[in-house]
Design an enzyme around this catalytic site. Structure first.
Site, PDB file in Angstrom:
ATOM      1  N   ASN A   1      28.259   6.764  -5.468  1.00 54.13           N
ATOM      2  CA  ASN A   1      28.658   5.984  -6.444  1.00 54.13           C
ATOM      3  C   ASN A   1      29.759   6.479  -7.631  1.00 54.13           C
ATOM      4  OD1 ASN A   1      28.097   3.395  -8.074  1.00 54.13           O
ATOM      5  ND2 ASN A   1      27.362   4.939 -10.128  1.00 54.13           N
ATOM      6  N   LYS A  53      21.987   4.975 -10.995  1.00 54.15           N
ATOM      7  CA  LYS A  53      20.561   4.250 -10.428  1.00 54.15           C
ATOM      8  C   LYS A  53      20.479   3.202 -10.558  1.00 54.15           C
ATOM      9  CE  LYS A  53      17.651   7.331 -12.109  1.00 54.15           C
ATOM     10  NZ  LYS A  53      18.283   8.111 -13.331  1.00 54.15           N
ATOM     11  N   LYS A  60      10.250  -0.517 -13.555  1.00 48.50           N
ATOM     12  CA  LYS A  60      10.776   0.776 -14.395  1.00 48.50           C
ATOM     13  C   LYS A  60       9.655   1.945 -15.285  1.00 48.50           C
ATOM     14  CE  LYS A  60      14.544   3.734 -16.905  1.00 48.50           C
ATOM     15  NZ  LYS A  60      14.704   4.314 -15.068  1.00 48.50           N
TER      16      LYS A  60
END
Length: 226
Positions: free
Chosen positions: A178, A16, A38
């Protein structure tokens, strides 16, 4: 108010932060004022006597160090476990109000803000909140990071189901496949992207090699305004 994207994942360790940092660099290179947020981080490390989140540092530096690192990640805890459990181990608790109000600075000072959740959509952030709760209140489209490894369809599909059924449903911009680890002899990687395209009803935005870039033609600014 700033546009935004909410970067979530199919779980922990799927990349992420790596994905969010690449998006931040792309937007900054296009001349956008990029904010990164975050809300809470655990597994933080001591640097020069100060506890910092390596993920938050990565995001903040990718965006060009806007604001302060404390504004990018206002709640940090040491233990590498779920944030609310890590907080409890320190005799503290995750502040649910700050999870939300910490975003205000970025919404008011930037063109676009990238919010990175913890773990997957149903990972707890506080004693009462899941990542999905914050995503719903932010109102930003989701970008889902999924691991390009053996059996890649189950976790993204479950994440999409969770997104569609949480509260009144969360908007999903798409999925990024990914490779969080070097791919040795995993034959599934040759077909994973095609399988996801067939089975997901959202776009597969990019397929990334381990340590590679976002080799895709995605207008992140436009996507944030969907």
């Amino acid at each position: 108010m700033a546009r935004g994207l909410f970067i979530t994942g199919t779980g922990t360790g799927v990349g992420k932060t790596y994905v969010a940092a690449l998006i931040a660099r792309s937007l900054a290179a296009a001349g956008k004022r990029v904010g990164v947020y975050k809300p809470v981080a655990s597994g933080c490390e001591l640097h020069d006597g100060r506890l910092v989140s390596p993920d938050a540092v990565t995001l903040w530096e990718a965006a060009g160090k806007p604001g302060t690192l404390d504004q990018a990640c206002p709640q940090i805890f040491a233990a590498p476990i779920a944030p609310h459990v890590a907080a409890r181990a320190e005799g503290r608790r995750v502040d649910p109000k700050l999870l939300r109000t910490g975003l205000d600075f970025w919404r008011e000072s930037c063109d676009i803000v990238l919010v990175e959740g913890a773990g997957g959509l149903l990972s707890p952030l506080s004693d009462d909140d899941y990542t999905a709760d914050l995503a719903a209140e932010c109102g930003y489209p989701l970008v889902i990071a999924a691991a390009n490894e053996w059996g890649p369809t189950n976790a993204p599909l479950q994440t999409l189901i969770a997104a569609r059924h949480h509260r009144h449903g969360l908007r999903v911009a798409g999925v990024i496949l990914n490779s969080p680890r070097p791919l040795a002899n995993d034959p599934s990687t040759a077909s994973n992207a095609d399988e996801l395209r067939k089975r997901c009803d959202v776009p597969l935005l990019a397929v990334m090699a381990h340590g590679g870039g976002l080799d895709c033609d995605v207008d992140w600014w436009a996507l944030a305004g969907m």
